[in-house]
Each structure stands twice: as structure tokens, then as C-alpha cells.
Design a protein around this motif. Structure first.
Motif, mmCIF file in Angstrom:
data_model
loop_
_atom_site.group_PDB
_atom_site.id
_atom_site.type_symbol
_atom_site.label_atom_id
_atom_site.label_comp_id
_atom_site.label_asym_id
_atom_site.label_seq_id
_atom_site.Cartn_x
_atom_site.Cartn_y
_atom_site.Cartn_z
ATOM 1 N N PHE A 1 12.523 3.318 85.485
ATOM 2 C CA PHE A 1 12.652 1.656 85.119
ATOM 3 C C PHE A 1 13.181 0.807 84.611
ATOM 4 C CE2 PHE A 1 11.142 -1.265 82.028
ATOM 5 C CZ PHE A 1 10.799 -2.469 81.952
ATOM 6 N N LEU A 2 14.095 1.945 83.766
ATOM 7 C CA LEU A 2 15.555 1.394 84.268
ATOM 8 C C LEU A 2 16.283 0.270 85.419
ATOM 9 C CD1 LEU A 2 16.768 2.999 80.951
ATOM 10 C CD2 LEU A 2 16.140 1.332 80.615
ATOM 11 N N LYS A 3 15.908 1.319 86.260
ATOM 12 C CA LYS A 3 16.624 0.853 87.639
ATOM 13 C C LYS A 3 15.843 -0.663 88.187
ATOM 14 C CE LYS A 3 17.913 2.310 92.041
ATOM 15 N NZ LYS A 3 18.111 3.518 93.230
ATOM 16 N N SER A 4 14.669 -0.831 87.621
ATOM 17 C CA SER A 4 14.194 -2.157 88.249
ATOM 18 C C SER A 4 14.615 -3.084 87.310
ATOM 19 C CB SER A 4 12.977 -1.629 88.292
ATOM 20 O OG SER A 4 12.106 -2.850 88.400
ATOM 21 N N LEU A 5 14.400 -2.711 85.690
ATOM 22 C CA LEU A 5 15.081 -3.818 85.160
ATOM 23 C C LEU A 5 16.433 -4.078 85.240
ATOM 24 C CD1 LEU A 5 13.602 -5.308 82.786
ATOM 25 C CD2 LEU A 5 14.776 -3.520 81.131
ATOM 26 N N SER A 6 17.432 -2.941 86.005
ATOM 27 C CA SER A 6 18.604 -3.761 86.110
ATOM 28 C C SER A 6 18.816 -4.577 87.161
ATOM 29 C CB SER A 6 19.519 -2.742 85.916
ATOM 30 O OG SER A 6 19.236 -1.853 87.540
ATOM 31 N N ARG A 7 17.862 -4.284 88.314
ATOM 32 C CA ARG A 7 17.754 -4.499 89.500
ATOM 33 C C ARG A 7 17.028 -6.828 89.426
ATOM 34 N NH1 ARG A 7 14.905 -1.638 94.390
ATOM 35 N NH2 ARG A 7 16.372 -3.592 95.123
ATOM 36 N N LEU A 8 16.145 -6.844 88.200
ATOM 37 C CA LEU A 8 16.067 -7.561 88.339
ATOM 38 C C LEU A 8 16.256 -8.874 87.498
ATOM 39 C CD1 LEU A 8 12.265 -6.799 86.777
ATOM 40 C CD2 LEU A 8 12.604 -8.551 88.428
ATOM 41 N N ASN A 9 17.480 -8.227 86.846
ATOM 42 C CA ASN A 9 18.870 -8.950 86.283
ATOM 43 C C ASN A 9 20.306 -9.057 86.707
ATOM 44 O OD1 ASN A 9 19.287 -10.445 83.585
ATOM 45 N ND2 ASN A 9 20.470 -8.884 82.613
ATOM 46 N N ARG A 10 19.928 -8.970 88.180
ATOM 47 C CA ARG A 10 20.584 -9.395 89.043
ATOM 48 C C ARG A 10 21.852 -8.059 88.656
ATOM 49 N NH1 ARG A 10 20.234 -13.661 92.341
ATOM 50 N NH2 ARG A 10 19.342 -15.105 90.601
ATOM 51 N N ASN A 11 21.516 -7.446 88.502
ATOM 52 C CA ASN A 11 22.379 -6.111 88.373
ATOM 53 C C ASN A 11 23.245 -5.223 90.269
ATOM 54 O OD1 ASN A 11 21.562 -5.282 85.467
ATOM 55 N ND2 ASN A 11 23.872 -5.748 86.097
ATOM 56 N N PHE A 12 24.010 -4.476 90.225
ATOM 57 C CA PHE A 12 24.300 -4.414 91.876
ATOM 58 C C PHE A 12 24.753 -2.722 91.216
ATOM 59 C CE2 PHE A 12 28.013 -6.780 91.605
ATOM 60 C CZ PHE A 12 29.073 -5.733 91.807
ATOM 61 N N LEU A 13 24.641 -2.382 91.714
ATOM 62 C CA LEU A 13 25.100 -0.279 91.235
ATOM 63 C C LEU A 13 26.640 0.585 91.454
ATOM 64 C CD1 LEU A 13 21.945 1.299 92.238
ATOM 65 C CD2 LEU A 13 22.050 0.790 89.888
ATOM 66 N N VAL A 14 27.133 0.311 91.109
ATOM 67 C CA VAL A 14 27.793 1.370 90.908
ATOM 68 C C VAL A 14 28.072 2.847 91.306
ATOM 69 C CG1 VAL A 14 30.285 2.262 90.651
ATOM 70 C CG2 VAL A 14 29.800 -0.502 90.535
ATOM 71 N N GLN A 15 28.025 3.297 92.144
ATOM 72 C CA GLN A 15 27.860 4.552 92.476
ATOM 73 C C GLN A 15 28.756 6.122 91.496
ATOM 74 O OE1 GLN A 15 27.027 4.599 96.424
ATOM 75 N NE2 GLN A 15 25.321 4.926 96.765
ATOM 76 N N ARG A 16 28.835 6.270 90.337
ATOM 77 C CA ARG A 16 29.900 7.726 89.784
ATOM 78 C C ARG A 16 29.495 8.800 90.315
ATOM 79 N NH1 ARG A 16 32.199 3.581 87.933
ATOM 80 N NH2 ARG A 16 31.633 2.567 85.611
ATOM 81 N N GLY A 17 29.964 9.377 90.075
ATOM 82 C CA GLY A 17 30.478 11.194 90.518
ATOM 83 C C GLY A 17 30.583 11.846 91.848
ATOM 84 N N SER B 1 4.520 -4.254 88.270
ATOM 85 C CA SER B 1 4.422 -2.764 88.418
ATOM 86 C C SER B 1 5.213 -2.643 87.312
ATOM 87 C CB SER B 1 5.603 -2.082 89.970
ATOM 88 O OG SER B 1 5.213 -2.806 90.952
ATOM 89 N N GLY B 2 5.643 -3.112 86.278
ATOM 90 C CA GLY B 2 6.173 -2.557 85.045
ATOM 91 C C GLY B 2 5.871 -3.151 84.316
ATOM 92 N N ILE B 3 4.958 -3.983 83.897
ATOM 93 C CA ILE B 3 4.183 -5.272 83.869
ATOM 94 C C ILE B 3 4.006 -4.221 81.761
ATOM 95 C CG2 ILE B 3 2.148 -5.899 83.827
ATOM 96 C CD1 ILE B 3 3.290 -8.332 83.223
ATOM 97 N N ASN B 4 3.654 -3.000 82.186
ATOM 98 C CA ASN B 4 3.141 -1.936 80.948
ATOM 99 C C ASN B 4 3.793 -1.094 80.484
ATOM 100 O OD1 ASN B 4 -0.001 -3.778 80.690
ATOM 101 N ND2 ASN B 4 -0.037 -2.903 83.033
ATOM 102 N N HIS B 5 5.522 -1.549 81.110
ATOM 103 C CA HIS B 5 5.782 0.107 80.684
ATOM 104 C C HIS B 5 6.188 -0.227 79.055
ATOM 105 C CE1 HIS B 5 9.583 2.417 79.964
ATOM 106 N NE2 HIS B 5 8.775 3.302 81.906
ATOM 107 N N PRO B 6 6.773 0.414 78.490
ATOM 108 C CA PRO B 6 6.618 0.976 76.719
ATOM 109 C C PRO B 6 7.843 0.001 76.584
ATOM 110 C CG PRO B 6 6.048 3.040 77.211
ATOM 111 C CD PRO B 6 5.830 1.671 78.618
ATOM 112 N N ILE B 7 8.773 0.305 77.142
ATOM 113 C CA ILE B 7 10.561 -0.449 76.861
ATOM 114 C C ILE B 7 10.258 -1.923 77.558
ATOM 115 C CG2 ILE B 7 12.627 -0.993 78.313
ATOM 116 C CD1 ILE B 7 12.767 2.617 78.563
ATOM 117 N N LEU B 8 9.262 -2.667 78.262
ATOM 118 C CA LEU B 8 8.661 -3.996 78.344
ATOM 119 C C LEU B 8 8.854 -4.288 77.368
ATOM 120 C CD1 LEU B 8 9.570 -6.685 80.209
ATOM 121 C CD2 LEU B 8 7.461 -5.751 81.359
ATOM 122 N N LYS B 9 7.209 -3.994 76.884
ATOM 123 C CA LYS B 9 6.859 -3.754 75.924
ATOM 124 C C LYS B 9 7.290 -4.317 74.399
ATOM 125 C CE LYS B 9 2.613 -3.161 73.430
ATOM 126 N NZ LYS B 9 1.361 -2.401 73.241
#
Length: 378
Positions: free
Chosen positions: A132-148, A21-29
Motif C-alpha cells: 500500500f505504501l508503494k502504491s501511495l508513493s506512486r500516486l504521489n509521483r514518486n519514483f523508486l531509488v533501489q537500495r542495497g 484497490s486501496g480505498i478501504n486501507h486503514p492507512i488511507l482512512k
């Protein structure tokens, strides 16, 4: 649906679809072209399309990206203490926190190089608002701390996160990284917030908090950068706090901090992992029956480990001497190192603003001040 779906990384079965889904995203590129500058785009895209697990994504792409960051923007990463850790064993790494992305990425490189279990890592959801950043973080085994969140929702979120970390550590044999406090340390004073430990203890269930802490094997981590790549970026918040003003982030501030941390000059970096806090927990249990006092004592034990093992660089000693108009630590740096640091100071902040200058120097000097609480000589 799993109750952890809102915060967890991808399952391996979800990885390939997320990549496609994200393979053509400019940040990934941009990331891939930085990591593999001599490789045609279609080559890394083909390799990505064959990736079906987080481990493969981390080992083949993230590991190489961080190595390139080290090569381009540092004089190298050194480590200590990793030989004391057992392979195929999960640990809860509680770390001081200086850089949004690199702290945990560098720890995982060191764990991988030592043949140890890599971490699932906590990241604030404020940092990954874009899909995309959320997806990239999940691919890097991050889990979310919900803020605010408002108080009631914050309590529910803390309960969920504590249960998720227990599942990772005790059921999935997955190590976990979490910062010792919310947000990065801006002033160089690394201190554990008791709220982090209270959140962890919410998963203790029928066990005492101390027994649970022993079970999850807490390991303090100390990371230090010779140059903080985001030192100047931290100044506006420090200035606001010094003047008792409410600080509001700009819209792109988090992203600029991420880029600054990755690309900015760091010179030398060191990571030390401490001992598993086992005997300390036994002592705390014997000396304190009150849970709040036990958590306070554990907070201090983590601080003691991190501050004692913090690697001091010439920049720390230079800043201490400049701040205090002394040459107490002159044997710990050269005149060239001092002039380079003073040049950095001139270039990165407004030298006419004495308050800003003091805050910048204190950021580097405070680790020396903290270490002097434990040792007569450094």
C-alpha cells in the motif's frame, strides 16, 4: 512493458484503479480522517473514486493533507526564490534532506502555490516495502531509488534512474526532486555527494556532463526546520557512528521516522530555491577539462548555494552557544526561546550522556558553523 516500469509512478490511466484497490486501507482512512476530520468517510471516498490523474490526487488530497500537517504541527511555512523560476518549465531540484516525506511535499506545495511545475520525486525503495505504501508513493509521483544492491546491479539501477530523470526533465517537461545525498542528513552538516551527480551524468550520452547539466537546469534547494521533528530519533545512529559501530535499523524505524516527521512539532519552516546553476557551470567548464574535477566543482557550487541560503532559527544559535559555552549569538534569541529549547533537550535525550547531548546540540549548531565559513557576521 516500459523499461522504467519497475521504478516509475503510475500513469494517469492507472490512477483510478490504484485508488479503488486501496480505498478501504486503514492507512488511507487514517490519512483522510486527519485531513478532513469533519467529513463523513463516504464523502471523501466518493471524491477519490472520481479521481483519474496524479495531479488531481495531489491537488485535492495530498495538498490538503500537508496543509493540515502545517496547521497542526508548525508555526507556518515561508519561502523565497520561487519568483525567479519560470512557469511551464522543468527543473532538477537538488535539495538538502532532513525529513523523509515533508521535504519534497512542502516543496511541491510551494511550487503549486507559485503556479510552477511540480516534481516527480526520488524515494528509497526501503521506505515503501509494503504494497500500500508503494502504491501511495506512486500516486504521489514518486519514483523508486533501489537500495542495497550489489555493485553490478547498482550500476544498472543508476543508469536506469539517470535515463528516467532525463526523460522526465527533457521529454515530459516534468520537474524532478532528488536529495543531495543518500539518506537524510542526521548531524546538520548538509553536503552533496558527488555520486549523485555522477549518476545524473550517466544520461549525458554524446553531450559533455557540463552541457547536460546546463540542459536539465539544476536548482539547489535549502530547507530548514526550526525544530527537527525527528531529532531524538536520529540519535541512535549518530551515537553508533561516533563510536565506530555498525548501525542496524529496527524493523519499524523508517515508518516511525515518517510518522515522527509528519506529526512532530516543527515550529517554523523555510524553503529557499537558489538560482539555476548556469553561470557556475560555464565557469566550471572553462576552469576544468577533467570530468571528475568538474563534478567536484559542481558539488561545491551546490553546497555553497544550499549552505549560504540556509535559514537559521533561534534554535540554531541557542545550540551553538550552549555547545561552545558562549553568548556570541545571544542577540538572536530570547531567554524564553532558550529555556524552551533546553526543556526540549531534557525531554528528548538522556542528559547524563554527554556524548548524546553534544550530538544533539551539534545537529542544530552545525548550520551556524557552516554559514560562518561564508560570512563574518550572521
Amino acid at each position: 512493458m516500459s523499461k522504467f516500469d519497475a521504478i516509475r509512478p503510475y500513469y494517469d490511466a492507472e490512477v483510478n484503479q490504484a485508488i479503488q484497490s486501496g480505498i478501504n486501507h486503514p492507512i488511507l482512512k487514517a490519512m483522510m480522517q486527519f485531513t478532513f476530520p469533519d467529513v463523513e468517510d463516504e464523502v471523501w471516498k466518493t471524491q477519490l473514486r472520481k479521481t483519474h490523474s496524479i495531479r488531481d490526487f495531489q491537488c485535492n488530497f495530498i495538498y490538503e493533507a500537508i496543509q493540515k500537517v502545517l496547521q497542526k504541527s508548525s508555526d507556518g511555512l515561508s519561502t523565497s526564490g520561487f519568483e525567479k523560476l519560470e512557469p511551464n518549465t522543468s527543473y532538477l531540484f537538488i535539495s538538502n534532506h532532513r525529513d523523509i516525506i515533508l521535504d519534497t511535499s512542502l516543496l511541491n506545495i510551494a511550487l503549486f502555490d507559485h503556479g510552477l511545475v511540480m516534481t516527480a520525486s526520488a524515494i528509497g525503495d526501503n521506505l515503501v516495502k509494503k504494497d500500500f505504501l508503494k502504491s501511495l508513493s506512486r500516486l504521489n509521483r514518486n519514483f523508486l531509488v533501489q537500495r542495497g544492491l550489489p555493485p553490478r546491479e547498482l550500476l544498472q539501477s543508476s543508469q536506469l534512474m539517470s535515463e528516467y530523470m532525463e526523460q522526465l526533465l527533457l521529454r515530459e517537461n516534468r520537474s524532478v526532486w532528488i536529495a543531495q545525498r543518500e539518506g537524510r542528513t542526521k548531524d546538520g552538516n548538509d553536503a552533496t555527494h558527488s555520486g549523485v551527480l555522477k549518476m545524473l551524468a550517466m544520461a549525458a550520452g554524446d553531450r559533455s556532463a557540463i552541457d547536460y547539466f546546463k540542459e536539465i537546469k539544476i536548482v539547489p534547494v535549502s530547507i530548514s526546520y526550526e525544530y527537527d521533528p525527528t531529532d531524538a530519533l536520529k540519535m541512535p545512529q549518530l551515537m553508533a557512528e561516533a563510536n565506530n559501530e555498525i548501525y542496524k535499523k529496527t524493523s519499524n524505524e523508517d515508518f516511525n521516522n515518517i510518522l515522527g516527521g509528519i506529526l512532530g512539532q516543527k515550529k517554523h519552516i523555510h524553503i529557499h530555491v537558489g538560482d539555476v546553476l548556469n553561470t557556475e557551470l560555464e565557469t566550471i567548464k572553462l576552469e576544468n577539462s577533467n570530468t571528475n574535477k568538474q563534478i567536484q566543482a559542481l558539488t561545491q557550487a551546490i553546497d555553497d548555494s544550499i549552505l549560504k541560503s540556509y535559514k537559521l532559527w533561534p534554535t540554531n544559535f541557542i545550540a551553538y552557544d550552549l555547545l561552545n559555552a558562549t553568548d556570541r549569538f545571544a542577540d538572536n534569541y530570547t531567554e524564553q526561546e532558550k529555556s524552551l529549547f533546553e526543556r526540549r533537550l531534557e525531554m528528548r535525550i538522556d542528559g547524563k550522556n554527554e556524548q548524546m547531548k553534544e550530538s544533539f546540540l551539534a545537529m542544530y549548531a552545525n548550520p551556524v558553523v557552516n554559514k560562518l565559513k561564508y560570512y563574518d557576521k550572521l
